[in-house]
Design a protein around this motif. Structure first.
Motif, PDB file in Angstrom:
ATOM      1  N   SER A 746       0.840  -1.209   0.000  1.00  0.00           N
ATOM      2  CA  SER A 746       0.000   0.000   0.000  1.00  0.00           C
ATOM      3  C   SER A 746       0.868   1.249   0.000  1.00  0.00           C
ATOM      4  CB  SER A 746      -0.919  -0.013   1.224  1.00  0.00           C
ATOM      5  OG  SER A 746      -1.643   1.193   1.315  1.00  0.00           O
ATOM      6  N   ALA A 747       1.879   1.246   0.869  1.00  0.00           N
ATOM      7  CA  ALA A 747       2.784   2.398   0.932  1.00  0.00           C
ATOM      8  C   ALA A 747       3.565   2.546  -0.369  1.00  0.00           C
ATOM      9  CB  ALA A 747       3.739   2.232   2.110  1.00  0.00           C
ATOM     10  N   GLN A 748       4.040   1.413  -0.926  1.00  0.00           N
ATOM     11  CA  GLN A 748       4.829   1.485  -2.155  1.00  0.00           C
ATOM     12  C   GLN A 748       3.999   1.985  -3.340  1.00  0.00           C
ATOM     13  OE1 GLN A 748       6.284  -2.621  -2.065  1.00  0.00           O
ATOM     14  NE2 GLN A 748       8.385  -1.839  -1.838  1.00  0.00           N
ATOM     15  N   THR A 749       2.735   1.604  -3.361  1.00  0.00           N
ATOM     16  CA  THR A 749       1.848   2.071  -4.431  1.00  0.00           C
ATOM     17  C   THR A 749       1.796   3.595  -4.460  1.00  0.00           C
ATOM     18  OG1 THR A 749       0.490   0.077  -4.264  1.00  0.00           O
ATOM     19  CG2 THR A 749      -0.516   2.003  -5.305  1.00  0.00           C
ATOM     20  N   VAL A 750       1.627   4.187  -3.285  1.00  0.00           N
ATOM     21  CA  VAL A 750       1.520   5.649  -3.203  1.00  0.00           C
ATOM     22  C   VAL A 750       2.886   6.310  -3.401  1.00  0.00           C
ATOM     23  CG1 VAL A 750       0.899   7.581  -1.720  1.00  0.00           C
ATOM     24  CG2 VAL A 750      -0.546   5.538  -1.792  1.00  0.00           C
ATOM     25  N   LEU A 751       3.929   5.708  -2.834  1.00  0.00           N
ATOM     26  CA  LEU A 751       5.267   6.291  -2.989  1.00  0.00           C
ATOM     27  C   LEU A 751       5.674   6.362  -4.458  1.00  0.00           C
ATOM     28  CD1 LEU A 751       7.257   4.661  -0.046  1.00  0.00           C
ATOM     29  CD2 LEU A 751       6.643   7.077  -0.295  1.00  0.00           C
ATOM     30  N   LEU A 752       5.391   5.316  -5.217  1.00  0.00           N
ATOM     31  CA  LEU A 752       5.718   5.348  -6.637  1.00  0.00           C
ATOM     32  C   LEU A 752       4.974   6.477  -7.345  1.00  0.00           C
ATOM     33  CD1 LEU A 752       7.051   4.182  -9.164  1.00  0.00           C
ATOM     34  CD2 LEU A 752       5.130   2.606  -9.374  1.00  0.00           C
ATOM     35  N   GLU A 753       3.697   6.635  -7.024  1.00  0.00           N
ATOM     36  CA  GLU A 753       2.920   7.714  -7.635  1.00  0.00           C
ATOM     37  C   GLU A 753       3.483   9.075  -7.249  1.00  0.00           C
ATOM     38  OE1 GLU A 753      -0.354   9.274  -9.942  1.00  0.00           O
ATOM     39  OE2 GLU A 753       0.762   7.400  -9.873  1.00  0.00           O
ATOM     40  N   ILE A 754       3.874   9.227  -5.998  1.00  0.00           N
ATOM     41  CA  ILE A 754       4.460  10.497  -5.547  1.00  0.00           C
ATOM     42  C   ILE A 754       5.743  10.791  -6.313  1.00  0.00           C
ATOM     43  CG2 ILE A 754       5.632  11.623  -3.617  1.00  0.00           C
ATOM     44  CD1 ILE A 754       3.633  10.235  -1.744  1.00  0.00           C
ATOM     45  N   CYS A 755       6.608   9.791  -6.412  1.00  0.00           N
ATOM     46  CA  CYS A 755       7.898  10.002  -7.070  1.00  0.00           C
ATOM     47  C   CYS A 755       7.713  10.318  -8.556  1.00  0.00           C
ATOM     48  CB  CYS A 755       8.768   8.761  -6.903  1.00  0.00           C
ATOM     49  SG  CYS A 755      10.521   9.069  -7.164  1.00  0.00           S
ATOM     50  N   LYS A 756       6.806   9.621  -9.193  1.00  0.00           N
ATOM     51  CA  LYS A 756       6.526   9.862 -10.613  1.00  0.00           C
ATOM     52  C   LYS A 756       6.027  11.282 -10.834  1.00  0.00           C
ATOM     53  CE  LYS A 756       3.549   8.193 -14.375  1.00  0.00           C
ATOM     54  NZ  LYS A 756       2.477   7.210 -14.738  1.00  0.00           N
ATOM     55  N   ARG A 757       5.085  11.720 -10.001  1.00  0.00           N
ATOM     56  CA  ARG A 757       4.514  13.063 -10.185  1.00  0.00           C
ATOM     57  C   ARG A 757       5.516  14.158  -9.805  1.00  0.00           C
ATOM     58  NH1 ARG A 757       1.327  11.434 -13.921  1.00  0.00           N
ATOM     59  NH2 ARG A 757      -0.328  10.034 -13.183  1.00  0.00           N
ATOM     60  N   LEU A 758       6.350  13.897  -8.803  1.00  0.00           N
ATOM     61  CA  LEU A 758       7.385  14.877  -8.477  1.00  0.00           C
ATOM     62  C   LEU A 758       8.360  15.032  -9.636  1.00  0.00           C
ATOM     63  CD1 LEU A 758       8.324  14.202  -4.731  1.00  0.00           C
ATOM     64  CD2 LEU A 758       7.227  16.243  -5.688  1.00  0.00           C
ATOM     65  N   ALA A 759       8.744  13.916 -10.244  1.00  0.00           N
ATOM     66  CA  ALA A 759       9.651  13.981 -11.393  1.00  0.00           C
ATOM     67  C   ALA A 759       9.034  14.809 -12.507  1.00  0.00           C
ATOM     68  CB  ALA A 759       9.974  12.578 -11.891  1.00  0.00           C
ATOM     69  N   GLN A 760       7.743  14.648 -12.725  1.00  0.00           N
ATOM     70  CA  GLN A 760       7.086  15.377 -13.809  1.00  0.00           C
ATOM     71  C   GLN A 760       6.914  16.858 -13.485  1.00  0.00           C
ATOM     72  OE1 GLN A 760       3.597  12.716 -14.160  1.00  0.00           O
ATOM     73  NE2 GLN A 760       4.219  12.416 -16.296  1.00  0.00           N
ATOM     74  N   VAL A 761       6.423  17.157 -12.298  1.00  0.00           N
ATOM     75  CA  VAL A 761       6.150  18.553 -11.977  1.00  0.00           C
ATOM     76  C   VAL A 761       7.435  19.363 -11.821  1.00  0.00           C
ATOM     77  CG1 VAL A 761       6.087  18.548  -9.432  1.00  0.00           C
ATOM     78  CG2 VAL A 761       4.453  19.960 -10.715  1.00  0.00           C
ATOM     79  N   LEU A 762       8.528  18.661 -11.488  1.00  0.00           N
ATOM     80  CA  LEU A 762       9.815  19.340 -11.367  1.00  0.00           C
ATOM     81  C   LEU A 762      10.621  19.328 -12.660  1.00  0.00           C
ATOM     82  CD1 LEU A 762      10.915  18.100  -7.836  1.00  0.00           C
ATOM     83  CD2 LEU A 762      10.375  20.469  -8.477  1.00  0.00           C
ATOM     84  N   ALA A 763      10.159  18.588 -13.662  1.00  0.00           N
ATOM     85  CA  ALA A 763      10.904  18.490 -14.918  1.00  0.00           C
ATOM     86  C   ALA A 763      11.150  19.840 -15.587  1.00  0.00           C
ATOM     87  CB  ALA A 763      10.192  17.541 -15.874  1.00  0.00           C
ATOM     88  N   PRO A 764      10.194  20.775 -15.556  1.00  0.00           N
ATOM     89  CA  PRO A 764      10.505  22.081 -16.132  1.00  0.00           C
ATOM     90  C   PRO A 764      11.575  22.835 -15.346  1.00  0.00           C
ATOM     91  CG  PRO A 764       8.132  21.756 -15.946  1.00  0.00           C
ATOM     92  CD  PRO A 764       8.782  20.676 -15.155  1.00  0.00           C
ATOM     93  N   ILE A 765      11.728  22.532 -14.077  1.00  0.00           N
ATOM     94  CA  ILE A 765      12.611  23.300 -13.190  1.00  0.00           C
ATOM     95  C   ILE A 765      13.940  22.582 -12.998  1.00  0.00           C
ATOM     96  CG2 ILE A 765      12.849  24.277 -10.875  1.00  0.00           C
ATOM     97  CD1 ILE A 765       9.725  24.492 -10.850  1.00  0.00           C
ATOM     98  N   MET A 766      13.936  21.476 -12.253  1.00  0.00           N
ATOM     99  CA  MET A 766      15.156  20.678 -12.035  1.00  0.00           C
ATOM    100  C   MET A 766      15.226  19.636 -13.144  1.00  0.00           C
ATOM    101  SD  MET A 766      14.609  20.343  -7.904  1.00  0.00           S
ATOM    102  CE  MET A 766      15.370  18.739  -7.850  1.00  0.00           C
TER     103      MET A 766
END
Length: 914
Positions: A746-766
């Motif tokens: 359960s935790a890994q399911t959400v952590l993967l989603e968090i990491c994926k979305r952070l990578a995307q939302v930060l892609a324009p910046i970092m």
């Protein structure tokens, strides 16, 4: 038994140390080898095309922090729009013509003691500009800026130069272009006229003089009986006195004849006291008064020459400075010129292009430079007994933005665009209203610039540029300016380049048998003036947006510095409105200036410049990009190494958040092990809802170009929600639970989603770090690059909002518990929070809000036990937890030994070991 080996400890190849200086070029090579930028533009994009049109930097010198700030901001927008499902092609460009390059090339030839012809000079200018295009290109690429760098637009390319000529031809055909004698701001050092956008204003010390002109003719008998009558003028440009042809008064103001020891002086009644004081006159008496209109017809004598200086009327005469009487030199001032034209006065300009007097001023002054002439004129006025006062005067004065020398107004024959032709000015104002401006108040700046701008002086006296395609009759001087001939010139320029104008004679461009319309002559000379480089850049919307199939006209966004309200934003509007009938942009964004930590503008002379290359060498491009995201760029922004150090710390915090997640999902297969949302543990369901809230906020901020709010949202999310709470609480569940348990998956399911979305939302910046995170994600079917992915996080809906709201009391209580725990720990009774137990006394209402979480309170508060009790006030009491420390999970437990198969550990660990 070594229980450490039985734990699910983090495993990842994602390094703790970013080592950006070394790794960023590797990712840039990855993007280049995999052609990521082209794929991002060409792959199926459901939301259509989004065009940010690049304002061209000048190809002269290395890039500075202002360039870096501006280009990174543009990259934020382009990459965000790409991630949101747009095809967002970015075509970078350069401004190549103009004086700075010509000056540098001229220095090269001078150092070799060579005097090149115009063609040779232009060819070297072209190669010089190309050299700096390549240098700046590599520097922009190192910043991680995506774009069509292999095919940028250059204002010196034949197609672009031909477009410039064609746009000029359109203006000619529509009646906007005229040639006339007018005073223009002129640089005596660069020996050329300047446009408004090329003028800076700085503090300047001028020679302030008060001078009296003797009365020569009094047809109205206004001075009858007066002793030694004179009019008194005031000026801060003594060198223009030789060009004086009149004295101007305001028609509706009152003027007085004032008797004093210097004679009977005519001046504005409102300024009598200040004039008497400035001139140091000991006594005075007002003899008579009349309106300025009543003075029309009086004629005074020039104080240096045997020449008349009549009284003229002018509304621009003010009562704030001087004497209320304006010395008028039609050849050296725009207001003076208009007044002179109304009264039939010559636009007499005795100053040549280099700032020296010609022979018309007489032997005493001829040949003097105007800077020397100030003293010479003042001395001559003193000798003639007409100088009443001479003092220094501090004020704002126009300077050349290139050579930093003071400017003069000088009447010359130039080519102009009539800004009021066919209601053009008002049409531009209406187009401004239909454009969206960021910041909102910047609409006021561009509006005032357009409403107040004079006719556009299009001509420059330079060699390196696109020549004005006009001809002059060799016999009578009549100008030949024909749209059909201009079209032919444009075709020839496109087939060659603009050098052809210098290489070929006039007849090469003219139809056979061309005659002068005035005298019938058949021989012509080419115009030698070039077009203003702002006309080049103002034409980019036509040359680029209309010629590149991946783009469209008008652009969705322009983004440049605040000086471009009188520069590129303005010139682009002038050209587009006149030729296309509307503005070339839908949205205009303004960034501020670069300042040091103390708020001073960065400048070489101040020694406070920080170069992009220095920042990259020390921190890497992503830290610089994160700093750009952290500031309110619509205002002036400060930069120092202390600021960058703090940004670097925040960068590490965000990076380590991603590293923690990657380490804890290394054994997770999203295809087979993901937990459906309905089955997620309550804490994980909260984390997912909170992620959606953060992503929705970030998208809203990106849409409004508020990148600093994106930065704040993500940084606080990583520091507080994730590192400070969620991931901290998860460690025990992730490390000690059975590897394939629901708790862990359960935790890994959400952590993967968090990491994926952070990578995307930060892609324009970092952008480099986001790519590194993306490539490390354990997802088999992810896109080739994060820059090819689509940010499609589910909307933050009512159900998510309800989850976040329901958890709010728990998080508030956790803060109270943490504070009490810290006080207890400081007392030395425990070393770790898990060794303590807490008793929470709270109201019935609060206990009711916590009811669903009572079974997980110990985990949420990271303590050995939690007991809840009803009471009037919220109170947290801390004591040592009852039980033993499990050697595997290190938690204080009361069920150690309950499982006979694993008697050394707690029940949960025993199950994990089975």
């Amino acid at each position: 038994m070594d229980f450490n080996k039985t734990l699910n400890l983090p495993k990842t190849d994602f390094p703790m140390r970013a080592d950006l200086v070394k790794r960023e070029p590797v990712w840039q090579q990855f993007w280049a080898e995999h052609d990521i930028t082209r794929k991002a533009v060409e792959q199926n994009r459901p939301n259509g095309v989004f065009v940010l049109h690049d304002g061209p930097p000048y190809s002269n010198g290395n890039i500075h922090m202002g360039h870096a700030l501006n280009k990174i901001l543009k990259d934020f927008i382009v990459k965000y729009k790409t991630l949101r499902g747009f095809s967002a092609p970015y075509v970078p460009g350069w401004d190549n013509h103009g004086m700075p390059i010509e000056n540098e090339v001229t220095k090269e030839f001078r150092a070799k003691k060579q005097t090149p012809d115009k063609v040779t000079l232009r060819k070297r200018c072209r190669s010089y500009a190309a050299e700096y295009v390549e240098k700046q290109k590599s520097q922009f690429l190192r910043l991680g800026i995506g774009g069509d760098w292999d095919n940028p637009y250059l204002t010196m390319k034949p197609h672009f130069e031909a477009t410039i000529v064609r746009v000029f031809g359109e203006l000619v055909e529509k009646g906007f272009v005229y040639r006339g004698l007018k005073p223009v701001l002129w640089c005596p050092v660069c020996e050329t006229a300047l446009a408004d956008a090329e003028v800076e204003y700085h503090e300047h010390t001028s020679h302030s003089i008060t001078v009296k002109f003797p009365l020569l003719a009094d047809p109205k008998k206004l001075a009858d009986g007066l002793i030694d009558p004179h009019v008194v003028i005031w000026t801060t440009t003594p060198w223009t006195i030789p060009a004086n042809l009149a004295v101007a008064v305001h028609p509706d103001e009152e003027y007085a004849w004032v008797k004093c020891e210097a004679g009977t002086l005519l001046m504005a009644t409102a300024l009598i006291d200040s004039v008497i004081d400035v001139c140091g006159l000991e006594w005075h008496e007002v003899i008579r008064t009349c309106t300025g209109r009543g003075l029309e017809g009086l004629v005074f004598k020039h104080p240096l020459y045997d020449r008349e200086s009549p009284v003229v009327l002018a509304d621009y005469v003010t009562m704030t400075d001087g004497t209320g009487v304006v010395h008028t030199a039609p050849g050296h001032g725009e207001d003076d010129f208009r007044t002179g034209k109304r009264y039939g006065l010559d636009a007499y300009c005795p100053v040549d292009g280099s700032g020296h007097y010609n022979q018309t001023v007489g032997e005493r002054l001829a040949g003097l430079h105007i800077k020397e002439a100030n003293g010479a004129v003042i001395e001559w006025l003193r000798e003639n007994g007409v100088l009443l006062n001479h003092t220094p005067f501090e004020h704002q004065y126009p300077y050349c933005w290139r050579c930093r020398s003071s400017l003069i107004f000088r009447a010359t024959t130039q080519w102009f665009m009539n800004i009021d032709h066919d209601g053009h000015r008002q049409k531009c104002v209406e187009s401004i209203k239909q454009t969206k401006w960021y910041p909102a108040q910047s609409i006021n700046r561009i509006t005032s610039m357009v409403e107040g701008r004079p006719d556009w002086c299009l001509s420059r006296q330079r060699s390196w540029g696109v020549n004005i395609p006009a001809f002059h009759c060799s016999d009578c001087g009549e100008v030949l300016l024909d749209s059909h001939i201009i079209a032919n010139v444009a075709d020839l320029v496109e087939q060659n380049n603009s050098d052809i104008w210098s290489e070929q004679p006039a007849e090469f461009f003219l139809p056979e048998g061309q005659k002068c319309t005035k005298c019938g002559g058949s021989t012509f000379e080419k115009e030698t003036d070039t077009l203003d480089v702002w006309f080049d850049s103002g034409s980019t919307n036509r040359a680029v947006l209309e010629s590149r199939p991946e783009l469209h006209w008008p652009a969705d966004v322009y983004l440049e510095g605040s000086d471009q309200h009188r520069g590129w934003f303005n010139s682009s509007l002038m050209v587009a409105q006149a030729t296309k009938g509307q503005a070339p942009y839908k949205t205009v964004i303004t960034n501020g200036w670069m300042l040091d930590a103390q708020g001073h503008p960065m400048h070489k002379s101040l020694g406070n410049v920080i170069l992009p290359s220095e920042v990259i060498a020390k921190y890497g491009a992503d830290v610089m990009r994160l700093w750009v995201a952290s500031v309110n760029y619509m205002e002036d922004v400060r930069l120092s190494y202390d600021i960058l150090d703090r940004t670097s710390e925040n960068f590490r915090r965000i990076r380590n958040t991603a590293r923690f997640i990657l380490g804890n999902i290394s054994d997770f297969d999203v295809e087979t092990q993901a937990v459906p949302e309905a089955d997620l543990l309550p804490l994980d369901r909260w984390a997912l809802a909170r992620l959606r809230e953060v992503m929705n906020n970030c998208r809203a901020y990106f849409d409004e170009f508020e990148f600093n709010k994106v930065y704040q949202e993500v940084h606080l999310y990583c520091a507080q929600d994730l590192s400070g709470f969620y991931m901290d609480v998860l460690k025990d569940r992730l490390y000690a639970s059975k590897a394939d348990s629901l708790d862990r998956r359960s935790a890994q399911t959400v952590l993967l989603e968090i990491c994926k979305r952070l990578a995307q939302v930060l892609a324009p910046i970092m952008t480099h770090t986001s790519e590194e995170i993306w490539q490390a994600l354990p997802i088999g079917n992810k896109q080739e690059s994060v820059l090819l992915s689509v940010l499609e996080c589910q909307d933050f809906g009512p159900e998510d909002a309800a989850v976040v709201a329901k958890w709010a009391p728990v998080l508030e209580l956790r803060e109270v518990v943490n504070k009490a725990m810290e006080e207890f720990r400081q007392g030395g009774e425990i070393k770790r929070s898990q060794e303590a137990a807490v008793l929470v006394t709270a109201s019935a209402e609060m206990l009711a809000s916590l009811a669903d979480y009572t079974g997980m309170m110990a985990d949420l508060f990271m303590v050995g036990g939690v007991e809840l009790s009803e009471g009037a006030e919220l109170l947290v009491t801390v004591s040592k937890a009852v039980g033993e420390k499990c050697p595997r999970c290190w938690l204080i437990k009361t069920d150690i030994g309950a499982n006979s198969a694993q008697p050394e550990v707690c029940g949960r660990c025993a199950e994990a070991l089975t």
